[in-house]
Design an enzyme around this catalytic site. Structure first.
Site, PDB file in Angstrom:
ATOM      1  N   ARG A  95       7.604 -14.905   2.718  1.00  0.00           N
ATOM      2  CA  ARG A  95       7.945 -15.136   4.123  1.00  0.00           C
ATOM      3  C   ARG A  95       6.810 -15.884   4.821  1.00  0.00           C
ATOM      4  O   ARG A  95       5.734 -16.055   4.246  1.00  0.00           O
ATOM      5  CB  ARG A  95       8.103 -13.784   4.830  1.00  0.00           C
ATOM      6  CG  ARG A  95       6.807 -12.972   4.761  1.00  0.00           C
ATOM      7  CD  ARG A  95       6.820 -11.689   5.561  1.00  0.00           C
ATOM      8  NE  ARG A  95       5.495 -11.096   5.609  1.00  0.00           N
ATOM      9  CZ  ARG A  95       4.945 -10.324   4.692  1.00  0.00           C
ATOM     10  NH1 ARG A  95       5.631 -10.022   3.598  1.00  0.00           N
ATOM     11  NH2 ARG A  95       3.729  -9.838   4.840  1.00  0.00           N
ATOM     12  N   LYS A 111      -6.084  -0.663 -13.541  1.00  0.00           N
ATOM     13  CA  LYS A 111      -7.504  -0.397 -13.332  1.00  0.00           C
ATOM     14  C   LYS A 111      -7.758  -0.454 -11.822  1.00  0.00           C
ATOM     15  O   LYS A 111      -7.252  -1.348 -11.150  1.00  0.00           O
ATOM     16  CB  LYS A 111      -8.317  -1.480 -14.045  1.00  0.00           C
ATOM     17  CG  LYS A 111      -9.808  -1.424 -13.799  1.00  0.00           C
ATOM     18  CD  LYS A 111     -10.469  -0.468 -14.751  1.00  0.00           C
ATOM     19  CE  LYS A 111     -11.920  -0.202 -14.393  1.00  0.00           C
ATOM     20  NZ  LYS A 111     -12.424   1.014 -15.035  1.00  0.00           N
ATOM     21  N   GLY A 133       0.784  -1.233   0.000  1.00  0.00           N
ATOM     22  CA  GLY A 133       0.000   0.000   0.000  1.00  0.00           C
ATOM     23  C   GLY A 133       0.817   1.284   0.000  1.00  0.00           C
ATOM     24  O   GLY A 133       0.263   2.365  -0.149  1.00  0.00           O
ATOM     25  N   VAL A 139       2.291 -13.116   9.701  1.00  0.00           N
ATOM     26  CA  VAL A 139       1.671 -13.003  11.032  1.00  0.00           C
ATOM     27  C   VAL A 139       0.482 -13.962  11.129  1.00  0.00           C
ATOM     28  O   VAL A 139       0.341 -14.720  12.091  1.00  0.00           O
ATOM     29  CB  VAL A 139       1.189 -11.553  11.291  1.00  0.00           C
ATOM     30  CG1 VAL A 139       0.383 -11.459  12.582  1.00  0.00           C
ATOM     31  CG2 VAL A 139       2.362 -10.577  11.326  1.00  0.00           C
TER      32      VAL A 139
HETATM   33  C1  MV4 Z   1      -5.426  -2.079  -5.497  1.00  0.00           C
HETATM   34  C2  MV4 Z   1      -6.726  -1.731  -5.077  1.00  0.00           C
HETATM   35  C3  MV4 Z   1      -7.684  -1.567  -6.044  1.00  0.00           C
HETATM   36  N1  MV4 Z   1      -7.374  -1.697  -7.355  1.00  0.00           N
HETATM   37  N2  MV4 Z   1      -5.158  -2.218  -6.811  1.00  0.00           N
HETATM   38  C4  MV4 Z   1      -3.346  -1.966  -1.202  1.00  0.00           C
HETATM   39  C5  MV4 Z   1      -2.159  -2.726  -0.765  1.00  0.00           C
HETATM   40  C6  MV4 Z   1      -1.425  -3.086  -1.973  1.00  0.00           C
HETATM   41  N3  MV4 Z   1      -0.911  -4.402  -1.853  1.00  0.00           N
HETATM   42  C7  MV4 Z   1      -2.399  -2.982  -3.076  1.00  0.00           C
HETATM   43  N4  MV4 Z   1      -3.570  -2.350  -2.539  1.00  0.00           N
HETATM   44  C8  MV4 Z   1      -4.652  -2.144  -3.312  1.00  0.00           C
HETATM   45  N5  MV4 Z   1      -4.441  -2.286  -4.629  1.00  0.00           N
HETATM   46  C9  MV4 Z   1      -6.126  -2.023  -7.693  1.00  0.00           C
HETATM   47  N6  MV4 Z   1      -5.840  -2.146  -8.986  1.00  0.00           N
HETATM   48  C10 MV4 Z   1      -6.975  -1.595  -3.711  1.00  0.00           C
HETATM   49  C11 MV4 Z   1      -5.929  -1.788  -2.820  1.00  0.00           C
HETATM   50  C12 MV4 Z   1      -6.270  -1.598  -1.446  1.00  0.00           C
HETATM   51  C13 MV4 Z   1      -6.264  -2.664  -0.547  1.00  0.00           C
HETATM   52  C14 MV4 Z   1      -5.880  -3.932  -0.914  1.00  0.00           C
HETATM   53  C15 MV4 Z   1      -5.877  -4.963  -0.022  1.00  0.00           C
HETATM   54  C16 MV4 Z   1      -6.257  -4.728   1.276  1.00  0.00           C
HETATM   55  C17 MV4 Z   1      -6.631  -3.484   1.684  1.00  0.00           C
HETATM   56  C18 MV4 Z   1      -6.640  -2.431   0.787  1.00  0.00           C
HETATM   57  C19 MV4 Z   1      -7.022  -1.172   1.214  1.00  0.00           C
HETATM   58  C20 MV4 Z   1      -7.016  -0.142   0.327  1.00  0.00           C
HETATM   59  C21 MV4 Z   1      -6.636  -0.353  -0.992  1.00  0.00           C
END
Ligand code: MV4
Length: 447
Positions: free
Chosen positions: A292, A201, A165, A295
């Protein structure tokens, strides 16, 4: 099998590794900072070495000092836990040079999954579904505009060196793209020393569902079903559960097969996790791979009746994976108990724990390094315990978690216990009707 494992970590995960090593007849070495001298993981290890000051970069992140402790104690393997050096490819490389086994995948695999564009390209080639987006790096604003128009707004900009994030930017329409692109690249350079960004997207209100995988050194890989980690706040997970209330047998089969495909594509070895975003239509997309132990591995252990640290050690020692299919039994939920004040934006609350009583009874597990009189140092993350329950189904697991939270006594510091207790009574949580936006409108003012 290894004779002696050095644990390059602290807190509950250090204790967790020591427990399994002991059961396997393997000696253990704790390395610790001056802030952790009196910690339980130091006491329960067969040997310990103080490697430096309280700040992580002068102890738990100092590879030289850790390798010096390896030399002194003659350890033949290193368990990195999570965080700190667990996904540091250079550290895995140094271990290999020293002839000490890094309990995890190779440096090359860590590196390949650490760069998010490389990871995504690899997965796309392997036939794992990925989120529609730019072909690799975005070189300039013109290219960004073209790609965004093709994909359709809203789009999200991500740092290739990021993950978890950090350094993401959401863009709703073309006029916001220039500013977002410049800021994302600047932020990525400042945070990771790499300005590379890519575009995707934006998936609205997705669930975060991850598949636990296990792979041996001979090309065999299996999946251990999923965990739902959608209850998060600012990219910090608060609650995890297995199985996901959103995943049916059909989806589990498809996601599991995709996760195995992902492992085989990179010749993965060790335990690992494939993170997916799942939209409301049950479309799933590869997001990241964690190389890894995590948690939240505990909820998988509970529903699979399997020790994942033991599995990880066995894979590192060259054992063959004999079983190719596992199925979850019952339901498990983990609440992360942090020394934080939920009413004050989950602000860290280090200090001395004057009273500490953990819940007990059938189906209740508490993984913690804390006991009464322990002082929580301000230098590390604020998780002080993991409360894990297991029961025959989700409603029974929630009922058990309510009971267990009522028995949890922590005095001297604020904790997330009251938050979890309120969550267990939440209607949407009980219905299993939530996604990653759940915490946006959860009322924390009365906690
Ligand atoms: C995204 C998304 C929506 N669309 N990618 C947040 C952590 C990172 N690993 C990627 N994340 C996100 N990527 C696209 N194309 C929304 C998130 C996201 C999210 C993802 C998993 C768990 C919590 C989240 C909270 C906000 C945004």
């Amino acid at each position: 099998m290894f004779r002696k494992i050095l644990i390059a970590n602290r807190g509950e995960i250090a204790l967790r590794v020591i427990r399994t090593a002991k059961e396997m007849g393997i000696k253990t070495v704790a390395v610790h900072s001056t802030a952790d001298t009196d910690s339980l993981f130091v006491r329960f290890a067969d040997e310990s070495v103080c490697i430096g000051g309280p700040r992580s970069n002068e102890s738990y992140l100092d590879m030289q000092r850790i390798m010096a402790a390896v030399e002194i104690t003659n350890a033949d393997a290193i368990h990195p836990g999570y965080g700190f050096l667990a996904e540091n490819a250079e550290f895995a490389e140094i271990c290999a040079e020293y002839g000490v086994k890094f309990i995890g995948p190779t440096a090359e695999m860590i590196r390949g999954m650490g760069d998010k564009i490389t990871a995504k390209t690899t997965m796309k080639k392997a036939g794992v579904p990925v989120i529609p987006g730019s072909e690799g790096l975005i070189k300039d604003l013109g290219k960004a505009k073209k790609d965004a128009a093709r994909i359709g707004y809203p789009v999200i900009l991500k740092a290739t060196a990021g993950g978890g994030g950090k350094g993401m930017r959401l863009v709703w329409e073309e006029k916001g793209l220039e500013d977002a692109f410049n800021k994302a690249a600047q932020e990525a350079e400042a945070s990771f020393g790499n300005p590379g960004v890519y575009l995707e997207k934006f998936i609205e209100e997705p669930r975060h569902i991850e598949i636990q995988v296990i792979a041996d050194q001979y090309g065999h890989a299996a999946h251990l079903s999923e965990r739902d980690c959608s209850i998060q706040r600012r990219h910090q997970k608060l609650v995890e559960e297995a199985p996901s209330p959103f995943v049916d047998d059909k989806l589990r089969k498809k996601m599991g097969a995709a996760a195995i495909k992902a492992c085989k594509a990179i010749g993965y070895e060790s335990v690992g996790t494939i993170e997916f975003l799942v939209d409301k239509h049950k479309n799933f997309y590869f997001m990241e791979m964690n190389t890894r132990i995590q948690v939240e591995h505990t909820v998988t252990e509970e529903v699979m009746d399997l020790d994942l640290i033991r599995a990880q050690i066995n894979m590192a020692a060259g054992e063959k994976l004999e079983q190719d299919a596992w199925f979850p039994h019952g339901h498990s939920i983990e609440c992360r108990i942090n020394a934080e004040d939920p009413a004050k934006g989950f602000a860290p609350h280090p200090g001395r724990v004057s009273q500490f009583h953990t819940p007990k009874g059938h189906g209740v597990r508490v993984d913690t390094h804390v006991s009464a009189g322990y002082s929580i140092p301000p230098y590390y993350d604020s998780m002080i315990a993991k409360l894990i329950v297991r029961a025959k189904d989700r409603p029974s697991a929630i009922a058990k978690m309510r009971r267990a939270l009522d028995e949890f006594i922590v005095e001297g510091v604020k904790t997330t216990v009251p938050f979890h207790r309120k969550l267990m009574d939440d209607e949407r949580f009980n219905e299993g009707n939530f996604d990653t936006s759940f915490m946006n409108d959860f009322d924390l003012s009365d906690l």
